[in-house]
Write a protein that holds these residues in place. Structure first.
Motif, PDB file in Angstrom:
ATOM      1  N   TYR B 176       7.956 -20.765  -2.699  1.00  0.00           N
ATOM      2  CA  TYR B 176       8.796 -19.676  -2.210  1.00  0.00           C
ATOM      3  C   TYR B 176       8.805 -18.489  -3.186  1.00  0.00           C
ATOM      4  O   TYR B 176       8.439 -17.372  -2.796  1.00  0.00           O
ATOM      5  CB  TYR B 176      10.209 -20.211  -1.931  1.00  0.00           C
ATOM      6  N   PRO B 177       9.174 -18.724  -4.471  1.00  0.00           N
ATOM      7  CA  PRO B 177       9.085 -17.586  -5.407  1.00  0.00           C
ATOM      8  C   PRO B 177       7.655 -17.047  -5.530  1.00  0.00           C
ATOM      9  O   PRO B 177       7.471 -15.824  -5.636  1.00  0.00           O
ATOM     10  CB  PRO B 177       9.572 -18.166  -6.739  1.00  0.00           C
ATOM     11  N   ALA B 178       6.677 -17.932  -5.483  1.00  0.00           N
ATOM     12  CA  ALA B 178       5.284 -17.481  -5.597  1.00  0.00           C
ATOM     13  C   ALA B 178       4.939 -16.539  -4.447  1.00  0.00           C
ATOM     14  O   ALA B 178       4.330 -15.477  -4.653  1.00  0.00           O
ATOM     15  CB  ALA B 178       4.338 -18.676  -5.605  1.00  0.00           C
ATOM     16  N   ALA B 179       5.357 -16.899  -3.231  1.00  0.00           N
ATOM     17  CA  ALA B 179       5.058 -16.067  -2.066  1.00  0.00           C
ATOM     18  C   ALA B 179       5.701 -14.692  -2.216  1.00  0.00           C
ATOM     19  O   ALA B 179       5.086 -13.665  -1.906  1.00  0.00           O
ATOM     20  CB  ALA B 179       5.552 -16.749  -0.792  1.00  0.00           C
ATOM     21  N   ILE B 180       6.948 -14.683  -2.708  1.00  0.00           N
ATOM     22  CA  ILE B 180       7.638 -13.406  -2.887  1.00  0.00           C
ATOM     23  C   ILE B 180       6.875 -12.528  -3.884  1.00  0.00           C
ATOM     24  O   ILE B 180       6.674 -11.326  -3.661  1.00  0.00           O
ATOM     25  CB  ILE B 180       9.091 -13.628  -3.391  1.00  0.00           C
ATOM     26  N   VAL B 181       6.442 -13.139  -4.996  1.00  0.00           N
ATOM     27  CA  VAL B 181       5.718 -12.371  -6.006  1.00  0.00           C
ATOM     28  C   VAL B 181       4.409 -11.829  -5.437  1.00  0.00           C
ATOM     29  O   VAL B 181       4.063 -10.656  -5.639  1.00  0.00           O
ATOM     30  CB  VAL B 181       5.455 -13.233  -7.264  1.00  0.00           C
ATOM     31  N   ILE B 182       3.691 -12.672  -4.691  1.00  0.00           N
ATOM     32  CA  ILE B 182       2.413 -12.210  -4.127  1.00  0.00           C
ATOM     33  C   ILE B 182       2.663 -11.031  -3.174  1.00  0.00           C
ATOM     34  O   ILE B 182       1.970 -10.022  -3.202  1.00  0.00           O
ATOM     35  CB  ILE B 182       1.690 -13.354  -3.378  1.00  0.00           C
ATOM     36  N   LEU B 183       3.692 -11.147  -2.329  1.00  0.00           N
ATOM     37  CA  LEU B 183       3.939 -10.107  -1.330  1.00  0.00           C
ATOM     38  C   LEU B 183       4.476  -8.827  -1.974  1.00  0.00           C
ATOM     39  O   LEU B 183       4.103  -7.722  -1.588  1.00  0.00           O
ATOM     40  CB  LEU B 183       4.945 -10.604  -0.283  1.00  0.00           C
ATOM     41  N   ARG B 184       5.370  -8.994  -2.944  1.00  0.00           N
ATOM     42  CA  ARG B 184       6.036  -7.823  -3.492  1.00  0.00           C
ATOM     43  C   ARG B 184       5.287  -7.218  -4.670  1.00  0.00           C
ATOM     44  O   ARG B 184       5.357  -6.023  -4.907  1.00  0.00           O
ATOM     45  CB  ARG B 184       7.461  -8.193  -3.919  1.00  0.00           C
ATOM     46  N   GLY B 185       4.579  -8.034  -5.421  1.00  0.00           N
ATOM     47  CA  GLY B 185       3.871  -7.525  -6.592  1.00  0.00           C
ATOM     48  C   GLY B 185       4.648  -7.791  -7.860  1.00  0.00           C
ATOM     49  O   GLY B 185       5.616  -8.553  -7.862  1.00  0.00           O
ATOM     50  N   GLY B 186       4.237  -7.134  -8.941  1.00  0.00           N
ATOM     51  CA  GLY B 186       4.800  -7.447 -10.245  1.00  0.00           C
ATOM     52  C   GLY B 186       3.855  -8.397 -10.955  1.00  0.00           C
ATOM     53  O   GLY B 186       2.876  -8.877 -10.351  1.00  0.00           O
ATOM     54  N   PHE B 187       4.094  -8.670 -12.204  1.00  0.00           N
ATOM     55  CA  PHE B 187       3.194  -9.494 -13.025  1.00  0.00           C
ATOM     56  C   PHE B 187       1.764  -8.962 -12.946  1.00  0.00           C
ATOM     57  O   PHE B 187       0.817  -9.726 -12.783  1.00  0.00           O
ATOM     58  CB  PHE B 187       3.224 -10.965 -12.591  1.00  0.00           C
ATOM     59  N   GLY B 188       1.618  -7.610 -13.013  1.00  0.00           N
ATOM     60  CA  GLY B 188       0.274  -7.034 -13.000  1.00  0.00           C
ATOM     61  C   GLY B 188      -0.193  -6.603 -11.625  1.00  0.00           C
ATOM     62  O   GLY B 188      -1.064  -5.746 -11.503  1.00  0.00           O
ATOM     63  N   LEU B 189       0.384  -7.183 -10.567  1.00  0.00           N
ATOM     64  CA  LEU B 189       0.011  -6.748  -9.219  1.00  0.00           C
ATOM     65  C   LEU B 189       0.774  -5.470  -8.890  1.00  0.00           C
ATOM     66  O   LEU B 189       1.942  -5.349  -9.236  1.00  0.00           O
ATOM     67  CB  LEU B 189       0.413  -7.809  -8.199  1.00  0.00           C
ATOM     68  N   PRO B 190       0.116  -4.494  -8.225  1.00  0.00           N
ATOM     69  CA  PRO B 190       0.865  -3.306  -7.803  1.00  0.00           C
ATOM     70  C   PRO B 190       1.989  -3.689  -6.835  1.00  0.00           C
ATOM     71  O   PRO B 190       1.843  -4.603  -6.035  1.00  0.00           O
ATOM     72  CB  PRO B 190      -0.190  -2.437  -7.104  1.00  0.00           C
ATOM     73  N   VAL B 191       3.128  -2.988  -6.965  1.00  0.00           N
ATOM     74  CA  VAL B 191       4.297  -3.335  -6.158  1.00  0.00           C
ATOM     75  C   VAL B 191       4.172  -2.759  -4.745  1.00  0.00           C
ATOM     76  O   VAL B 191       3.806  -1.603  -4.572  1.00  0.00           O
ATOM     77  CB  VAL B 191       5.579  -2.808  -6.835  1.00  0.00           C
ATOM     78  N   VAL B 192       4.440  -3.578  -3.735  1.00  0.00           N
ATOM     79  CA  VAL B 192       4.554  -3.100  -2.353  1.00  0.00           C
ATOM     80  C   VAL B 192       6.028  -3.190  -1.993  1.00  0.00           C
ATOM     81  O   VAL B 192       6.588  -4.282  -1.907  1.00  0.00           O
ATOM     82  CB  VAL B 192       3.729  -3.961  -1.382  1.00  0.00           C
ATOM     83  N   GLU B 193       6.682  -2.037  -1.838  1.00  0.00           N
ATOM     84  CA  GLU B 193       8.127  -2.055  -1.641  1.00  0.00           C
ATOM     85  C   GLU B 193       8.517  -2.721  -0.338  1.00  0.00           C
ATOM     86  O   GLU B 193       7.807  -2.627   0.664  1.00  0.00           O
ATOM     87  CB  GLU B 193       8.659  -0.621  -1.676  1.00  0.00           C
ATOM     88  N   THR B 194       9.690  -3.382  -0.349  1.00  0.00           N
ATOM     89  CA  THR B 194      10.078  -4.173   0.818  1.00  0.00           C
ATOM     90  C   THR B 194      10.363  -3.310   2.033  1.00  0.00           C
ATOM     91  O   THR B 194      10.375  -3.804   3.143  1.00  0.00           O
ATOM     92  CB  THR B 194      11.327  -5.020   0.514  1.00  0.00           C
ATOM     93  N   LYS B 195      10.603  -1.997   1.824  1.00  0.00           N
ATOM     94  CA  LYS B 195      10.881  -1.187   3.029  1.00  0.00           C
ATOM     95  C   LYS B 195       9.628  -1.005   3.876  1.00  0.00           C
ATOM     96  O   LYS B 195       9.712  -0.589   5.026  1.00  0.00           O
ATOM     97  CB  LYS B 195      11.524   0.148   2.661  1.00  0.00           C
ATOM     98  N   LEU B 196       8.459  -1.355   3.311  1.00  0.00           N
ATOM     99  CA  LEU B 196       7.226  -1.303   4.101  1.00  0.00           C
ATOM    100  C   LEU B 196       6.980  -2.598   4.864  1.00  0.00           C
ATOM    101  O   LEU B 196       6.125  -2.670   5.728  1.00  0.00           O
ATOM    102  CB  LEU B 196       6.023  -1.028   3.176  1.00  0.00           C
ATOM    103  N   TRP B 197       7.745  -3.649   4.530  1.00  0.00           N
ATOM    104  CA  TRP B 197       7.519  -4.946   5.167  1.00  0.00           C
ATOM    105  C   TRP B 197       8.096  -4.938   6.575  1.00  0.00           C
ATOM    106  O   TRP B 197       9.022  -4.197   6.864  1.00  0.00           O
ATOM    107  CB  TRP B 197       8.197  -6.077   4.388  1.00  0.00           C
ATOM    108  N   GLY B 198       7.581  -5.817   7.408  1.00  0.00           N
ATOM    109  CA  GLY B 198       8.155  -5.908   8.747  1.00  0.00           C
ATOM    110  C   GLY B 198       7.366  -6.839   9.632  1.00  0.00           C
ATOM    111  O   GLY B 198       6.507  -7.587   9.165  1.00  0.00           O
ATOM    112  N   GLY B 199       7.678  -6.777  10.927  1.00  0.00           N
ATOM    113  CA  GLY B 199       6.957  -7.588  11.898  1.00  0.00           C
ATOM    114  C   GLY B 199       7.229  -9.073  11.748  1.00  0.00           C
ATOM    115  O   GLY B 199       8.251  -9.486  11.192  1.00  0.00           O
ATOM    116  N   LEU B 200       6.292  -9.878  12.223  1.00  0.00           N
ATOM    117  CA  LEU B 200       6.449 -11.335  12.190  1.00  0.00           C
ATOM    118  C   LEU B 200       6.660 -11.824  10.759  1.00  0.00           C
ATOM    119  O   LEU B 200       7.442 -12.734  10.508  1.00  0.00           O
ATOM    120  CB  LEU B 200       5.216 -12.002  12.804  1.00  0.00           C
ATOM    121  N   MET B 201       5.948 -11.168   9.824  1.00  0.00           N
ATOM    122  CA  MET B 201       6.083 -11.542   8.418  1.00  0.00           C
ATOM    123  C   MET B 201       7.540 -11.483   7.969  1.00  0.00           C
ATOM    124  O   MET B 201       8.051 -12.411   7.327  1.00  0.00           O
ATOM    125  CB  MET B 201       5.225 -10.575   7.602  1.00  0.00           C
TER     126      MET B 201
END
Lengths: 249, 410
Positions: B176-201
């Protein structure tokens, strides 16, 4: 009967009183039980006999009097209560096996969690006990798959797995079909002969006559009469006892 | 003197089966008015089915859902980062497949169902290769890989079995935390802000977070409500009755609008986090009442037996009462989880765009203005089907758990 130091007695109850609201359920009940003694408690329903043996492991709280079990005085201290419960096994009228656990898990649960024994050790002990009560082959079934008599024998094995010094039986055969009473009584008789201290509430007078060292008769929350089986059956002194015996024999 | 009675040997039960014709005559055409009712109903059903099927075939609006599949699945999640939801899907499928090999049963049913659906959708995606929103990894290839991953990890785990049991449980907890990190970014990954998230995901994220977080909270509340300590009991009663007295919409609004006023730095709390907190707090109150129902169904003798064996209060609850209580309420709990899954669609009103929100947006796109009748029927049918697949899966899981419990009873 030499030495009357309290060390000879594994259970000492002195003037135990209990009330349910205004109802006086136990009235000055005093009883001393020696190590290895088998005591049968009988009496009409509502006489307080179940309530009394349930005070010995604190399933019922008494309000006055003293109860000392194996040298530990029953106080409100939960550590004392837990210490007593570890030494006292109990078998119930309704078996009260844990339906979501297998027979093996029912028996090994308390040794593993309370006595902190290993699973391996507990399972070996459980199999030995199941063999003793004659149902080794049912170890991996669930309680719901067994007959009443088998369930009650599992319940006895479960209590014995904690290696208690005292066993309490609360009407262990009352919920059984007549054909299954004998298999449970046989296990209890073997246990009595092995030197276990036992307190049994039961209506099985044949059992009482055969293995009891002493019979205690209770009525209306009091101990009315006590004596050896011979005295009790052939020469009851109390009127109430005579009436009771005439109705059940 | 007793006389011996003749003893008949056991026989087979008499046959109850009857033929189709006989059944029809007995149940549908037994009297003249039954004949009329049957014929009228048959006509109505026939009309309804044929007109629905012919509408399905000729409906002009299907392209709306299929050309916007990317919006339905991930909304405005940046296209160049779409590999991340794909990676999370892969991670979940890997764990699911491994669990299927280790535990079998219900998990295997779900795994093979997911593999079949992935493969089926893969065929569709392969047939229509020009769907928009394709990533560097073509959709059909990704779907086939998913199906392969599910089956492959299942087969792999069949060989490892006991050796990966505990690592797998820990991996699920970390997923669960791993999925959040992958989706949101951080730890070197560029951040994708949650306001861009949506849909079935987003829908799945809200539902899974709600279920996973509200379950322990609900169980604690249920235990607290039965506590002998008056302060704890009062607090739990107050909380449960307060939450149950207001609709989810209200709780969502409170989370979105009031929470920031009360908490220090509340303005900066992510809108998605606020929604998850609101859904969790809401669901926990209902869960607590369901679990309490289960706890109350446990006979007193169970607790007495456990205490007489020397188990303490904590052990008695954990080992005896709670497992039995939870088994007793499995159907109710799953029912509640299904409701929670569908209720997540209410986040639309606080500005999040979940599956339903995405569908609403697609329907309003200008290019469908010319379509006679609009495209909302087709689009909403598609998302209804998606909701149904997940809800039905949960319902089947519940049924299987019930069957397993029933089998251990006798």
């Amino acid at each position: 009967m030499s030495g009357n130091g309290s060390n000879d007695y594994i259970i000492i109850c002195e003037n135990v009183n209990k009330w349910y609201g205004d109802f006086h359920a136990l009235k000055d009940v005093s009883l001393r039980v020696k190590r290895g003694e088998v005591v049968v408690i009988c009496g009409p329903s509502g006489s307080g006999k179940s309530t009394f043996i349930r005070t010995i492991n604190r399933l019922e709280e008494h309000q006055e009097g003293r109860i000392i079990v194996d040298g530990i005085e029953m106080t409100n201290d939960i550590r004392n209560i837990d210490a007593i419960r570890r030494e006292v096994g109990m078998v119930f009228q309704q078996f009260n096996l844990f339906p979501h656990l297998t027979v093996m898990q029912n028996i090994t649960l308390a040794p593993i969690w309370v006595r902190k024994k290993t699973r391996k050790e507990s399972e070996a002990k459980a199999l030995e006990l199941l063999e003793r009560v004659g149902i080794k082959e049912q170890a991996h079934k669930y309680p719901g798959q067994l007959s009443g008599g088998q369930q009650q024998r599992v319940a006895i094995a479960r209590a014995l797995a904690m290696e208690p010094r005292i066993m309490l039986f609360d009407e262990p055969t009352s919920a059984l079909d007549p054909e299954m009473v004998k298999e449970v009584l046989d296990v209890m008789k073997t246990l009595a002969r092995s030197g276990m201290t036992m307190l049994c509430v039961t209506h099985e007078m044949g059992f009482a006559r055969e293995v009891a060292d002493r019979i205690v008769f209770m009525d209306q929350g009091q101990i009315v009469e006590e004596g050896t089986p011979d005295q009790f059956f052939s020469n009851p002194r109390n009127e109430r006892t005579r009436l009771f015996l005439s109705q059940i024999l | 003197m007793a006389t011996e009675v003749s003893r008949p040997s056991s026989r087979r039960a008499p046959r109850q089966q009857i033929g189709l014709i006989e059944w029809l005559r007995k149940n549908l055409f037994s009297t003249w008015y039954n004949v009329i009712i049957t014929l009228v109903l048959l006509y109505v059903i026939f009309q309804a089915v044929t007109s629905f099927v012919s509408w399905m075939i000729t409906a002009p609006g299907w392209p709306a859902a299929f050309t916007n599949i990317k919006l339905l699945l991930t909304w405005t999640y940046p296209v160049e980062h779409l590999w991340r939801p794909q990676a999370v899907t892969g991670l979940v499928f890997l764990l699911l497949g491994l669990s299927s090999g280790v535990w079998g049963g219900i998990v295997r049913m779900v795994t093979f169902g997911a593999a079949a659906i992935s493969a089926g959708l893969g065929v569709v995606a392969f047939t229509f290769p020009d769907l928009p929103g394709q990533t560097s990894l073509p959709g059909w290839l990704f779907l086939f890989l998913c199906a392969g991953l599910l089956i492959g990890s299942d087969q792999l785990a069949l060989r490892l079995r006991d050796r990966i049991r505990w690592p797998l449980i820990i991996a699920w907890l970390l997923s669960y935390p791993a999925a959040i990190v992958i989706l949101r970014g951080g730890f070197g990954l560029p951040v994708v802000e949650t306001k861009l998230w949506g849909g079935l995901m987003l829908t799945l994220l809200l539902a899974i977070s709600g279920i996973v977080l509200s379950f322990p909270l609900g169980v604690l509340l249920a235990l607290g409500r039965r506590s002998t300590l008056p302060v704890i009991r009062m607090f739990c009663v107050l909380y449960i009755e307060l939450i149950r007295g207001v609709p989810l919409v209200t709780v969502l609004f409170m989370g979105a609008l009031l929470l920031p006023l009360f908490l220090p730095g509340g303005e900066s709390i992510d809108a998605l986090v606020r929604a998850i907190v609101a859904i969790t707090l809401f669901s926990a109150a209902y869960l607590a009442e369901n679990v309490r129902g289960g706890l109350q169904s446990i006979p007193k003798g169970q607790i007495e037996a456990a205490r007489a064996l020397g188990l303490n209060v904590f052990q008695t609850t954990l080992l005896i009462t709670l497992p039995q209580a939870l088994r007793a309420v499995v159907p109710v709990l799953v029912g509640q989880f299904i409701a929670l899954f569908k209720d997540t669609s209410l986040v639309v009103i606080i500005g999040l765009v979940d599956l339903l929100g995405a569908a609403q947006n697609i329907v309003g796109q200008p290019q469908w203005l010319g379509t006679p009748g609009g495209v909302w029927r087709e689009t909403f049918l598609v998302i209804a089907a998606i909701y149904w697949v997940f809800s039905f899966t949960m319902s089947r899981i519940s049924k299987r758990i019930e069957d397993q419990i029933a089998r251990s009873r006798h």
